[in-house]
Design an enzyme around this catalytic site. Structure first.
Site: not given
Length: 372
Positions: A126, A148, A246, A257, A272
């Site tokens: 966790r 992220k 953000r 993307h 990318h």
């Protein structure tokens, strides 16, 4: 710890526990001394096979010298490792290593490794602590900072993940000397993006005296990394989970993307950052189409991105249909209720989020840009 000067950029302190992003040269050799206080004395380093061979021995030696027991788990290099299958294999290896909640995971590599290792750390028992040691420019200025973590699915990029902040980020400018030119350019796209979002003066410097960073000048790279991290951490500190400001950090990403997804992430013809660079040009071109941005500003953006050896035209990436790209964009994480959302701009350094993008107009724009 080291006689070489470093810049420490603090992150957070509001919604999440604060941590430091340390930027400088020679940091890999002293990483063990910085990581040791964060752990009971044991860590697993997650890397990819390429980076593990180049930088793994130095990091392992540094950890050992600081009294931190360590082992390296290497995953295949490339975007394909951001998958459920690789995540499952990695979780099993962490369980086999017997880590507990007072141990630390270290991500040594680029954005793929940082995303995968960070998600594994978020899920393991966790959530256990992890440290980012980014080895690409793109990871140093973008993916290693802000918490992220994610894997990809066939339906899109980064759609399964968690917010899990690192305890520490070590951005060693020296490791960037081992990058192939395409990866350096890819990272430079994210640096340019930060200027385009909210710092026109920084963008001017990147386009002028600082342009050598795109080809590896260490002094320019160090300044570019520090300022990029300052910009990103300032935004993340206000809005950790992308409820508002953000989202600005996604300038160029919705277009980018979509292009990546259509090309296929594993076999993509574009890195990318190259896709993001193309996306930034498209975002400014679309802003001009809407009458929001002066066409001269678009030309300035186009010229700076092209000068860095990055793509500025959709046809440079491949052949696409407007309908397919829009379908990808409608499934983007920033879309709400299926409505198209884009980060566009009034000017260089003045980006904003537009949540009411007209699909028919966007389709016409993409067709004008070369999509079928």
């Amino acid at each position: 710890m080291t006689d070489l000067p470093v810049t420490v950029v603090p992150v957070g302190g509001g919604a999440f526990a604060p941590y430091d992003v340390v930027v400088g040269r020679g940091l890999l050799a002293t990483a063990g001394q910085r990581i040791a206080p964060l752990t009971r004395g044991r860590t697993v380093v997650i890397s990819d096979e390429t980076v593990a061979a180049i930088h793994g021995p130095a990091l392992s030696a540094s950890l050992t010298a600081a009294g931190v027991a360590n082992q390296i788990i290497a995953v295949p290099a490339g975007e394909g490792s951001k998958s459920f299958a690789e995540l499952e294999r990695l979780m099993d290896r962490l369980l086999e290593a017997g880590l507990d909640r007072k141990d630390v995971v270290v991500a040594l590599g680029g954005g793929v490794v940082g995303d995968l290792a960070g998600l594994a750390a978020a899920l393991y028992m966790r959530g256990i602590d992890f440290v980012q040691v980014p080895t690409t420019l793109l990871a140093q200025v973008d993916s290693s900072v802000g918490g992220k973590t994610a894997i990809d699915t066939p339906r899109g990029k980064n759609l399964v993940g968690a917010f899990h902040q690192p305890r520490l980020v070590l951005a060693d400018i020296d490791v960037l000397a081992t990058l192939p030119p395409v990866q350096l350019r890819s990272g430079w796209a994210e640096v340019l993006k930060h200027g385009l979002i909210c710092d026109a003066a920084f963008f001017d410097w990147l386009s002028g005296d600082g342009a050598g960073g795109a080809t590896g000048d260490p002094a320019a790279l160090e300044r570019a990394v520090v300022r990029s991290v300052e910009i990103k951490t300032g935004i993340v500190g206000e809005d950790e989970k992308e409820a508002g400001r953000r989202a600005l950090l996604n300038l160029g990403h919705t277009f980018g993307h979509a292009v990546e997804a259509e090309l296929g992430f594993e076999e993509a013809a574009l890195a990318h950052g190259e896709a993001v660079a193309l996306g930034c040009v498209l975002a400014f071109q679309y802003s001009a189409r809407l009458g929001l941005c002066d066409p001269e500003e678009v030309e300035t953006v186009d010229a700076a991105i092209a000068a860095a050896g990055l793509p500025t035209r959709l046809k440079q990436a491949g052949d696409f249909t407007a309908d397919a790209l829009i379908a990808r964009m409608a499934g983007d994480k920033k879309a709400e209720g299926g409505r198209l959302t884009l980060v566009i701009a009034r000017a260089i350094g003045d980006a904003f989020v537009e949540k009411t993008v007209d699909a028919a107009d966007l389709k016409a724009f993409l067709q004008e840009q070369g999509a079928a």
